[in-house]
Design an enzyme around this catalytic site. Structure first.
Site, PDB file in Angstrom:
ATOM      1  N   ASN A  94      -2.057  -6.180   6.906  1.00 52.15           N
ATOM      2  CA  ASN A  94      -1.451  -7.507   6.986  1.00 52.15           C
ATOM      3  C   ASN A  94      -1.566  -7.997   8.417  1.00 52.15           C
ATOM      4  OD1 ASN A  94      -0.579  -7.553   4.261  1.00 52.15           O
ATOM      5  ND2 ASN A  94       1.149  -6.239   4.791  1.00 52.15           N
ATOM      6  N   GLU A 102       5.063  -7.415   9.125  1.00 52.21           N
ATOM      7  CA  GLU A 102       6.456  -7.291   9.605  1.00 52.21           C
ATOM      8  C   GLU A 102       6.540  -6.505  10.905  1.00 52.21           C
ATOM      9  OE1 GLU A 102       8.666  -5.682   6.337  1.00 52.21           O
ATOM     10  OE2 GLU A 102       8.390  -7.507   5.143  1.00 52.21           O
ATOM     11  N   HIS A 107      -1.458  -1.666  11.722  1.00 49.14           N
ATOM     12  CA  HIS A 107      -1.380  -0.539  10.787  1.00 49.14           C
ATOM     13  C   HIS A 107      -2.164  -0.859   9.527  1.00 49.14           C
ATOM     14  CE1 HIS A 107       2.100  -3.190  10.235  1.00 49.14           C
ATOM     15  NE2 HIS A 107       2.044  -2.926   8.946  1.00 49.14           N
ATOM     16  N   HIS A 109      -2.244   0.101   5.553  1.00 51.47           N
ATOM     17  CA  HIS A 109      -1.549   0.727   4.426  1.00 51.47           C
ATOM     18  C   HIS A 109      -2.616   1.389   3.563  1.00 51.47           C
ATOM     19  CE1 HIS A 109       2.255  -1.739   4.725  1.00 51.47           C
ATOM     20  NE2 HIS A 109       1.435  -2.541   5.383  1.00 51.47           N
TER      21      HIS A 109
HETATM   22  P1  AMP Z   1       3.822  -4.781   7.191  1.00 54.43           P
HETATM   23  O1  AMP Z   1       4.592  -5.728   6.313  1.00 54.43           O
HETATM   24  O2  AMP Z   1       2.360  -4.751   6.856  1.00 54.43           O
HETATM   25  O3  AMP Z   1       4.102  -5.020   8.656  1.00 54.43           O
HETATM   26  O4  AMP Z   1       4.333  -3.334   6.798  1.00 54.43           O
HETATM   27  C1  AMP Z   1       5.302  -2.631   7.501  1.00 54.43           C
HETATM   28  C2  AMP Z   1       5.579  -1.370   6.721  1.00 54.43           C
HETATM   29  O5  AMP Z   1       6.270  -0.462   7.553  1.00 54.43           O
HETATM   30  C3  AMP Z   1       6.447  -1.572   5.471  1.00 54.43           C
HETATM   31  O6  AMP Z   1       5.731  -1.110   4.331  1.00 54.43           O
HETATM   32  C4  AMP Z   1       7.686  -0.721   5.762  1.00 54.43           C
HETATM   33  O7  AMP Z   1       8.211  -0.098   4.609  1.00 54.43           O
HETATM   34  C5  AMP Z   1       7.160   0.281   6.761  1.00 54.43           C
HETATM   35  N1  AMP Z   1       8.144   0.867   7.661  1.00 54.43           N
HETATM   36  C6  AMP Z   1       9.099   0.217   8.378  1.00 54.43           C
HETATM   37  N2  AMP Z   1       9.804   1.099   9.121  1.00 54.43           N
HETATM   38  C7  AMP Z   1       9.264   2.317   8.873  1.00 54.43           C
HETATM   39  C8  AMP Z   1       9.560   3.630   9.350  1.00 54.43           C
HETATM   40  N3  AMP Z   1      10.543   3.888  10.213  1.00 54.43           N
HETATM   41  N4  AMP Z   1       8.805   4.663   8.881  1.00 54.43           N
HETATM   42  C9  AMP Z   1       7.808   4.439   7.985  1.00 54.43           C
HETATM   43  N5  AMP Z   1       7.497   3.224   7.509  1.00 54.43           N
HETATM   44  C10 AMP Z   1       8.206   2.180   7.948  1.00 54.43           C
END
Ligand code: AMP
Length: 121
Positions: A94, A102, A107, A109
């Site tokens: 994303n 977010e 990163h 996924h």
């Molecule tokens: P994005 O919306 O692409 O920025 O995805 C952020 C991802 O980070 C989401 O799928 C969250 O569930 C994941 N996330 C947030 N905090 C943590 C954490 N402490 N450990 C592992 N995953 C996380």
């Protein structure tokens, strides 16, 4: 926009917050997503401070770029979802506001372990 050193993945990289680690090398860290959307939901992040894929494309070294792509493959093999070890997966990044990002540290996924379904809702 500049890189926010206090984002959650920066804290994980510094070891200030725990993660369920899958794989680590010189270029990447991979861990399980805290809120899995599929049977397997892994995250792969570069160790360098890059906000998103655009930032990475503009600033990362060729070694870091190769390291990230190879890292995704190594994680997929370790999780047995790669083409040679399993049944495939979806890699998704994303990017910024319209991409729904977010956490402002690049990163990927990796979703797998079952059919992932429709590409875009
Ligand atoms: P994005 O919306 O692409 O920025 O995805 C952020 C991802 O980070 C989401 O799928 C969250 O569930 C994941 N996330 C947030 N905090 C943590 C954490 N402490 N450990 C592992 N995953 C996380």
């Amino acid at each position: 926009m500049s890189y926010d050193n206090n984002n959650i993945f920066a804290k994980i990289l510094r070891g200030e917050i725990p993660c369920k680690k899958i794989y680590e090398d010189k270029y990447v860290l991979s861990f399980h997503d805290i809120n899995p959307q599929k049977k397997i939901h892994a995250l792969v992040i570069p160790k360098g401070n890059y906000i998103d894929l655009d930032d990475f494309s503009e600033k990362a070294s060729p070694e870091e770029m190769v390291g990230l792509i190879k890292g995704i493959n190594k994680v997929a093999k370790k999780l047995k979802i790669s083409v040679d070890t399993g049944n495939g997966y979806r890699a998704l990044a994303n990017i910024s506001e319209h991409g729904g990002q977010e956490v402002p540290h690049l990163h990927f996924h990796l979703f797998g372990g079952e059919r992932v379904g429709k590409m875009v809702e």
